[in-house]
Design a protein around this motif. Sequence first.
Motif, PDB file in Angstrom:
ATOM      1  N   GLY A 200       0.825  -1.212   0.000  1.00 51.02           N
ATOM      2  CA  GLY A 200       0.000   0.000   0.000  1.00 51.02           C
ATOM      3  C   GLY A 200       0.854   1.255   0.000  1.00 51.02           C
ATOM      4  O   GLY A 200       0.595   2.212  -0.755  1.00 51.02           O
ATOM      5  N   ALA A 201       1.890   1.280   0.835  1.00 47.59           N
ATOM      6  CA  ALA A 201       2.788   2.439   0.890  1.00 47.59           C
ATOM      7  C   ALA A 201       3.500   2.645  -0.443  1.00 47.59           C
ATOM      8  O   ALA A 201       3.672   3.786  -0.905  1.00 47.59           O
ATOM      9  CB  ALA A 201       3.807   2.255   2.012  1.00 47.59           C
ATOM     10  N   ALA A 202       3.905   1.543  -1.075  1.00 48.73           N
ATOM     11  CA  ALA A 202       4.603   1.642  -2.367  1.00 48.73           C
ATOM     12  C   ALA A 202       3.695   2.235  -3.439  1.00 48.73           C
ATOM     13  O   ALA A 202       4.126   3.062  -4.252  1.00 48.73           O
ATOM     14  CB  ALA A 202       5.088   0.261  -2.791  1.00 48.73           C
ATOM     15  N   TRP A 203       2.433   1.843  -3.426  1.00 48.44           N
ATOM     16  CA  TRP A 203       1.504   2.376  -4.425  1.00 48.44           C
ATOM     17  C   TRP A 203       1.170   3.851  -4.162  1.00 48.44           C
ATOM     18  O   TRP A 203       1.073   4.651  -5.090  1.00 48.44           O
ATOM     19  CB  TRP A 203       0.223   1.529  -4.487  1.00 48.44           C
ATOM     20  CG  TRP A 203       0.376   0.396  -5.457  1.00 48.44           C
ATOM     21  CD1 TRP A 203       0.429  -0.941  -5.193  1.00 48.44           C
ATOM     22  CD2 TRP A 203       0.534   0.530  -6.877  1.00 48.44           C
ATOM     23  NE1 TRP A 203       0.609  -1.655  -6.355  1.00 48.44           N
ATOM     24  CE2 TRP A 203       0.674  -0.783  -7.406  1.00 48.44           C
ATOM     25  CE3 TRP A 203       0.573   1.614  -7.755  1.00 48.44           C
ATOM     26  CZ2 TRP A 203       0.849  -1.024  -8.772  1.00 48.44           C
ATOM     27  CZ3 TRP A 203       0.755   1.373  -9.124  1.00 48.44           C
ATOM     28  CH2 TRP A 203       0.886   0.067  -9.608  1.00 48.44           C
ATOM     29  N   ILE A 204       0.989   4.201  -2.891  1.00 46.35           N
ATOM     30  CA  ILE A 204       0.696   5.603  -2.595  1.00 46.35           C
ATOM     31  C   ILE A 204       1.893   6.478  -2.959  1.00 46.35           C
ATOM     32  O   ILE A 204       1.736   7.580  -3.502  1.00 46.35           O
ATOM     33  CB  ILE A 204       0.287   5.793  -1.125  1.00 46.35           C
ATOM     34  CG1 ILE A 204      -1.031   5.062  -0.848  1.00 46.35           C
ATOM     35  CG2 ILE A 204       0.132   7.281  -0.799  1.00 46.35           C
ATOM     36  CD1 ILE A 204      -1.466   5.068   0.604  1.00 46.35           C
ATOM     37  N   HIS A 205       3.100   5.965  -2.725  1.00 42.42           N
ATOM     38  CA  HIS A 205       4.276   6.729  -3.127  1.00 42.42           C
ATOM     39  C   HIS A 205       4.326   6.901  -4.642  1.00 42.42           C
ATOM     40  O   HIS A 205       4.585   7.992  -5.160  1.00 42.42           O
ATOM     41  CB  HIS A 205       5.574   6.077  -2.653  1.00 42.42           C
ATOM     42  CG  HIS A 205       6.779   6.805  -3.176  1.00 42.42           C
ATOM     43  ND1 HIS A 205       7.524   6.334  -4.246  1.00 42.42           N
ATOM     44  CD2 HIS A 205       7.325   8.003  -2.835  1.00 42.42           C
ATOM     45  CE1 HIS A 205       8.487   7.205  -4.508  1.00 42.42           C
ATOM     46  NE2 HIS A 205       8.389   8.214  -3.674  1.00 42.42           N
TER      47      HIS A 205
ATOM     48  N   PRO B  44       7.464  11.879  -0.254  1.00 43.36           N
ATOM     49  CA  PRO B  44       8.639  11.177   0.300  1.00 43.36           C
ATOM     50  C   PRO B  44       8.382  10.503   1.645  1.00 43.36           C
ATOM     51  O   PRO B  44       9.140   9.614   2.038  1.00 43.36           O
ATOM     52  CB  PRO B  44       9.691  12.285   0.423  1.00 43.36           C
ATOM     53  CG  PRO B  44       8.922  13.562   0.407  1.00 43.36           C
ATOM     54  CD  PRO B  44       7.684  13.324  -0.395  1.00 43.36           C
ATOM     55  N   SER B  45       7.335  10.898   2.352  1.00 42.18           N
ATOM     56  CA  SER B  45       7.085  10.275   3.658  1.00 42.18           C
ATOM     57  C   SER B  45       6.782   8.778   3.513  1.00 42.18           C
ATOM     58  O   SER B  45       7.051   7.999   4.434  1.00 42.18           O
ATOM     59  CB  SER B  45       5.931  10.977   4.385  1.00 42.18           C
ATOM     60  OG  SER B  45       4.699  10.752   3.736  1.00 42.18           O
ATOM     61  N   TYR B  46       6.255   8.387   2.351  1.00 40.51           N
ATOM     62  CA  TYR B  46       5.972   6.955   2.146  1.00 40.51           C
ATOM     63  C   TYR B  46       7.253   6.178   1.864  1.00 40.51           C
ATOM     64  O   TYR B  46       7.340   4.989   2.184  1.00 40.51           O
ATOM     65  CB  TYR B  46       4.935   6.767   1.035  1.00 40.51           C
ATOM     66  CG  TYR B  46       3.569   7.249   1.481  1.00 40.51           C
ATOM     67  CD1 TYR B  46       2.730   6.419   2.209  1.00 40.51           C
ATOM     68  CD2 TYR B  46       3.157   8.552   1.227  1.00 40.51           C
ATOM     69  CE1 TYR B  46       1.489   6.868   2.661  1.00 40.51           C
ATOM     70  CE2 TYR B  46       1.928   9.014   1.677  1.00 40.51           C
ATOM     71  CZ  TYR B  46       1.104   8.175   2.399  1.00 40.51           C
ATOM     72  OH  TYR B  46      -0.107   8.616   2.859  1.00 40.51           O
ATOM     73  N   ILE B  47       8.248   6.859   1.289  1.00 36.72           N
ATOM     74  CA  ILE B  47       9.560   6.226   1.129  1.00 36.72           C
ATOM     75  C   ILE B  47      10.184   6.011   2.505  1.00 36.72           C
ATOM     76  O   ILE B  47      10.738   4.946   2.806  1.00 36.72           O
ATOM     77  CB  ILE B  47      10.485   7.106   0.255  1.00 36.72           C
ATOM     78  CG1 ILE B  47       9.989   7.120  -1.188  1.00 36.72           C
ATOM     79  CG2 ILE B  47      11.930   6.609   0.320  1.00 36.72           C
ATOM     80  CD1 ILE B  47      10.034   5.796  -1.877  1.00 36.72           C
ATOM     81  N   SER B  48      10.070   7.005   3.358  1.00 38.46           N
ATOM     82  CA  SER B  48      10.597   6.871   4.721  1.00 38.46           C
ATOM     83  C   SER B  48       9.901   5.714   5.434  1.00 38.46           C
ATOM     84  O   SER B  48      10.545   4.944   6.163  1.00 38.46           O
ATOM     85  CB  SER B  48      10.375   8.171   5.509  1.00 38.46           C
ATOM     86  OG  SER B  48      10.980   9.255   4.854  1.00 38.46           O
TER      87      SER B  48
END
Length: 487
Positions: A241-246, A252-256
């Motif tokens: 989910g984080a990868a798709w939102i990024h 960049p907060s999703y990369i973190s």
Amino acid sequence: MAHSYFWFTLFTLTLSSFTSAFTSQHYSDALTKSILFFQGQRSGKLPNNQRAKWRADSALHDGSSANVDLVGGYYDAGDNVKFGLPMAFTTTMLAWSIIEFGDHMKLELANAQAAVRWGSDYLVKAATATPGTLYVQVGEPYSDHRCWERPEDMDTPRNVYKVSAQNPGSDVAAETAAALAAASIVFRDSDPSYSHKLLQTAMNVFDLANKYRGSYSDSLGSVVCPFYCSYSGYNDELLWGAAWIHRASQDPSYISYIQSNGHMMGSDNDDFSFSWDDKHAGTKVLLAKNFIENKLDQFQLYKQHSDNYICSLIPGVPNSQARYTPGGLFYKQGESNLQYVTTSSFLLLTYAKYLASNGGQASCGASMVTSEMLVVQAKKQIDYILGDNPMKMSYMVGFGDKYPTRIHHRGSSVPSVHDHPGRISCDAGHQYFSSGLPNPNVHVGAIVGGPDSNDKYGDDRSNYSESEPATYINAPFVGAVAFFSGQ
């Protein structure tokens, strides 16, 4: 999608020398039919441009017991329940198919987008109907599965089930976030306001998934298990989910977040599985793109993991782990095996695209595997499904001269309301289940569970492991066959 044509031309020579049972016209026909399938799975009020004419409106009061609107979405397979986890995964994979291979879809692009939207419209409603809540299922599965009833006649309980802070469901919520984020990319140019709404909803649902951690299998128990129990846990969905939102937001907060939580996807998770339940392999490929294309060092690990996954699928290389039937079909397990064939073929082609655009290769121990080799391997699997196999049978209904005619699917096997307007009850439908006759409604484009480990297929309605189609079998196939239709 801009680089699609460039990298595609790299394969022309390779594939023209690779003998094929099919032409680009065949693949285009398969693409059309693979998308049409989703119309036969629609729940709710059907639009005027509905092409699967054997279907009619169904489940028009879904959600009313909870005073919310949950009309729409997809039935997952041959039954009449709306299961949120496979529906969200289906929507994610349809969207990813367009993101990577939409350039090859030509006239079918609008139909593919409509298939995504039928899923994303429903998922937005499920995520926004009640603050802090995600509705994840409509239909009481045990009573539904006891009946053999077309959706238009359905009279089993349409209970609604949800996850929330009190009853967490990080797996289904994070997958829903992935679906909405991926769909937001699909509609970014054609419908910016809808795209924005999808992405904002994705972020909100992801927060619910991340803040209140737990598996929906624990919260909902026998309602979702054993049907779509979350066997892999929820950590894979959180990263997915984080990868798709990024990818959709470039926030960049999703990369973190991925860097902080990436240890949840350790090297011991290089399993060659990608499915509605297990997102490890898909997440790795999605994240490896950042290293392959932008050389972001923090993503190098995902390139290594993706190589391990890809290498596990290629026969003859040192790291190969995958099992194949005598006829050459990737064989993961007996129940609905073709779902693993379509997901792995999609990842092979997507990874080949990322590698070819940047002159890269996959490292398999002492061997290097080129993007062309990945394409050839995927092509063998897609061709097998379409009829290049020992049975000389297409496993897509309505494609070719020989295909399954007795699929495990209520709406397909019971006479249509247009031909038989009178109600056919729960029990009365069993005569059609038991019948040896072909299904009266040809569910064009449906890909069934597939043959056994010896390439045998009995075309037996009662053998659901082999004869039941499902949305999550078709969704990744859409992208894979779109690629080959562009040859």
